[in-house]
Design an enzyme around this catalytic site. Structure first.
Site, mmCIF file in Angstrom:
data_model
loop_
_atom_site.group_PDB
_atom_site.id
_atom_site.type_symbol
_atom_site.label_atom_id
_atom_site.label_comp_id
_atom_site.label_asym_id
_atom_site.label_seq_id
_atom_site.Cartn_x
_atom_site.Cartn_y
_atom_site.Cartn_z
ATOM 1 N N ASP A 29 133.944 53.686 90.551
ATOM 2 C CA ASP A 29 133.762 53.840 91.985
ATOM 3 C C ASP A 29 134.406 52.621 92.626
ATOM 4 O O ASP A 29 134.119 51.490 92.245
ATOM 5 C CB ASP A 29 132.252 53.860 92.284
ATOM 6 C CG ASP A 29 131.905 54.733 93.461
ATOM 7 O OD1 ASP A 29 132.535 54.554 94.512
ATOM 8 O OD2 ASP A 29 130.991 55.566 93.329
ATOM 9 N N ASP B 56 135.410 55.281 97.707
ATOM 10 C CA ASP B 56 134.332 55.472 98.670
ATOM 11 C C ASP B 56 134.890 55.612 100.094
ATOM 12 O O ASP B 56 135.786 54.864 100.490
ATOM 13 C CB ASP B 56 133.433 54.224 98.589
ATOM 14 C CG ASP B 56 132.112 54.400 99.301
ATOM 15 O OD1 ASP B 56 131.320 55.260 98.880
ATOM 16 O OD2 ASP B 56 131.869 53.668 100.284
ATOM 17 N N GLU C 275 136.640 60.184 98.402
ATOM 18 C CA GLU C 275 135.423 60.738 99.016
ATOM 19 C C GLU C 275 135.720 61.008 100.491
ATOM 20 O O GLU C 275 136.000 60.079 101.252
ATOM 21 C CB GLU C 275 134.255 59.752 98.910
ATOM 22 C CG GLU C 275 132.957 60.395 99.398
ATOM 23 C CD GLU C 275 131.934 59.430 99.978
ATOM 24 O OE1 GLU C 275 130.756 59.816 100.072
ATOM 25 O OE2 GLU C 275 132.302 58.301 100.362
ATOM 26 N N HIS D 63 125.038 61.536 94.621
ATOM 27 C CA HIS D 63 123.918 60.639 94.888
ATOM 28 C C HIS D 63 123.557 60.540 96.373
ATOM 29 O O HIS D 63 122.662 59.787 96.731
ATOM 30 C CB HIS D 63 124.271 59.251 94.342
ATOM 31 C CG HIS D 63 125.467 58.674 95.036
ATOM 32 N ND1 HIS D 63 126.737 59.215 94.922
ATOM 33 C CD2 HIS D 63 125.593 57.644 95.891
ATOM 34 C CE1 HIS D 63 127.576 58.525 95.663
ATOM 35 N NE2 HIS D 63 126.906 57.562 96.260
ATOM 36 N N ASP D 64 124.284 61.249 97.222
ATOM 37 C CA ASP D 64 123.988 61.225 98.658
ATOM 38 C C ASP D 64 123.360 62.529 99.143
ATOM 39 O O ASP D 64 123.025 62.643 100.322
ATOM 40 C CB ASP D 64 125.290 60.988 99.459
ATOM 41 C CG ASP D 64 125.883 59.622 99.204
ATOM 42 O OD1 ASP D 64 125.109 58.663 98.999
ATOM 43 O OD2 ASP D 64 127.122 59.503 99.211
HETATM 44 C C1 NOJ Z 1 129.394 56.686 100.494
HETATM 45 C C2 NOJ Z 1 128.518 56.498 99.297
HETATM 46 O O1 NOJ Z 1 128.553 57.649 98.508
HETATM 47 C C3 NOJ Z 1 127.135 56.178 99.810
HETATM 48 O O2 NOJ Z 1 126.181 56.186 98.797
HETATM 49 C C4 NOJ Z 1 127.191 54.839 100.509
HETATM 50 O O3 NOJ Z 1 125.944 54.554 101.092
HETATM 51 C C5 NOJ Z 1 128.260 54.839 101.595
HETATM 52 N N1 NOJ Z 1 129.492 55.433 101.170
HETATM 53 C C6 NOJ Z 1 128.566 53.439 102.021
HETATM 54 O O4 NOJ Z 1 129.317 52.811 101.028
#
Ligand code: NOJ
Length: 530
Positions: free
Chosen positions: A99, A201, A264, A325-326
């Site tokens: 990542d 990210d 992402e 994970h989000d």
């Molecule tokens: C996206 C990530 O997947 C998330 O977990 C994170 O909080 C934000 N970007 C900030 O980096």
């Protein structure tokens, strides 16, 4: 598979390192823990592992606030642990994706520490600093992704800095070439150590409007939504110049063989496609999150697959994501029956699948008592349903007290509610979700039509979603019942085949012709190859 690349025919497995396996008894997962669990991933049959950030970090956002891009946080281990893990992943025939978090650093990163000292600091322009508005307030109306203004006033120099996420995550200024070079060196540091690629990210955030103009009001905003949605993010992200930045990152990867750049990106399809880059020199895989965001409705999903397939640029490789994970756990969203159908969909669609740890055993949202909340987003905007902790709990390896994850109290609660929702129990049960995933992954490896074949829509009605995958004379029909009533699908005149796999255990080899009776919640893979 020599005519396609590993990241095209392979399956990616995402590991949230805090929650996969604790090897040193501190209740937090680590790199050595992942290494110890590699035999499981080999058994399961995934091809690549993507590990969420393990860099040194104050953990304000659990590693997405990086204080050093070229090291390992002691919570997760050491660089030697990393090297050992990387060696073993490769020895097992898998690839390793890291990542990379380039949009912002931690406020404790030495670059930011230097930047904030004075307006003349050599690193001042590495971040986004602005004078207050005439009334002393923030320079513009931009809102943080985690709620509140995206600007933080810094007494020392009397200016605000911009942070798209937490105030502990100041955004870097990617318009500054020195920032780009420094980040390219960070990429090379890991590429030289043998990593096979990066998941980048919030890649669509890297460049902001040069003049930092106010974002317009969103007329469709509703009060239950996150605060971010009050405005339309017209100027704060997805700027045309971002593609140049991504092409440069890609060029760094091109200095090495066979590496992958995954972005992402949460954007509608028409904007997403631009991230493949002109001449496909952008991200290899701009993440496609449609399955996470769409209603579980066969007609709707059918049209979004077709829309996506049609929108892809010539030569652009598709991909599909079912969890991360989000987001809330897929098995929670759909229930256990449709989680099986979803597994079949993810692993039969055309494009690289990304599988989130624990989804293969049907992990669900784990209730988090208020005093154990960890997620900073939940702390900023409490009670609105944004807490990401429930989908980040320890991997359930067995039904012991700490589910085989740790011998200390884990950083987030473990889930004990269902004695068979763990690897040990499901490995023993041929009809488990885990064994279904394993079978699907195996089939995807065996049948080129499934991994790299063409996609062909098949007309169906109601809750039935059907399509074919075809490759060099091989033809496979996938029929999924997204509803809880049985259906009959009339096949084209002369269509004949044999069942290869049913997610409800129907016997392989059963002959199909004319009409296909499909049970409630059933997913079927039928070989039509003559
Ligand atoms: C996206 C990530 O997947 C998330 O977990 C994170 O909080 C934000 N970007 C900030 O980096």
């Amino acid at each position: 598979m020599s005519d396609t690349l590993w990241w095209q025919h392979g399956t990616i497995y995402q590991i949230y390192p805090r929650s996969f396996q604790d090897s040193n008894g501190d209740g937090i997962g680590d790199l050595e823990g992942i290494r110890q669990r590699l035999p499981y991933l080999t058994w399961l049959g995934v091809d690549a592992v993507w590990i969420s950030p393990f860099y040194p970090s104050p953990m304000a956002d659990f590693g997405y606030d990086v204080a050093d891009y070229c090291d390992v946080d002691p919570i997760f281990g050491t660089l030697e642990d990393f090297d050992r893990l990387s060696t073993d992943i490769h020895a097992a025939g898998m690839k390793l994706v890291l990542d990379f978090v380039p949009n912002h650093t931690s406020n404790r990163h030495p670059w930011f520490q230097e930047s904030r000292i004075s307006r003349d600091s050599a690193k001042r322009d590495w971040y986004i600093w602005r004078d207050p508005a005439p009334d002393g307030g923030p320079p513009n109306n931009w809102i943080s992704n985690f709620g509140g203004s995206a600007w933080q006033f810094d007494e020392a120099t009397g200016q605000y800095y911009y942070h798209a996420f937490l105030k502990e995550q100041p955004d870097l200024n990617w318009r500054n070439p020195e920032v780009r070079w420094a980040m390219h060196d960070a990429l090379r540091f890991w590429l030289d150590r043998g990593v096979d690629g990066f998941r980048v990210d919030v890649i669509w955030h890297l460049i902001k409007d040069q003049e930092l103009r106010d974002n317009p009001i969103n007329p469709a905003y509703e009060p239950h939504q996150r605060e971010l949605n009050r405005l339309l993010e017209v100027h704060s992200c997805d700027q045309p110049e971002v593609h140049e930045v991504i092409a440069e990152m890609r060029a760094v990867l091109e200095e090495y063989d066979d590496r992958v750049l995954i972005g992402e990106i949460y954007l509608p399809i028409e904007r997403l496609m631009a991230y493949y880059g002109s001449d496909l020199k952008g991200a290899h895989l701009p993440f496609n999150f449609q399955l996470l965001q769409s209603a579980w409705d066969a007609r709707h999903i059918d049209s979004l697959i077709q829309e996506y397939e049609t929108a892809l640029p010539e030569g652009g490789w598709p991909n599909w994501v079912l969890g991360n994970h989000d987001q809330a756990r897929i098995a929670d969203r759909l229930g256990p029956d449709q989680a099986r159908v979803a597994a079949m969909l993810l692993l039969t669609l055309r494009g690289t699948p990304t599988l989130y740890y624990g989804d293969e055993i049907g992990m669900v949202q784990v209730p988090i008592p208020p005093e154990r909340v960890q997620d900073p987003w939940e702390k900023n905007e409490p009670g609105l349903g944004f807490n990401r902790d429930p989908a980040r709990t320890p991997m359930q390896w067995d039904d012991s007290d700490r589910v085989g994850f740790s011998n200390a109290e884990p950083w987030l609660p473990v889930d004990h509610r269902e004695p068979t929702r763990n690897v040990a129990a499901q490995k023993q049960d041929r009809s488990s979700l885990l064994c279904l995933y394993k079978q699907l992954l195996e089939l995807r490896r065996q049948r080129k039509a499934l991994s790299v074949g063409r996609y062909r829509p098949v007309t169906a009605e109601g809750d039935i979603l059907a399509f074919r995958r075809e490759h060099e004379g091989e033809s496979i029909l996938i029929v999924l019942n997204l509803g809880s009533a049985a259906h009959r699908l009339m096949l084209d005149e002369g269509t004949r085949g044999r069942v290869v796999l049913s997610c409800l255990g129907r016997k392989a080899g059963e002959e199909i012709s004319g009409a296909l009776e499909i049970s409630a919640n059933e997913g079927l893979i039928v070989d039509l190859t003559n």
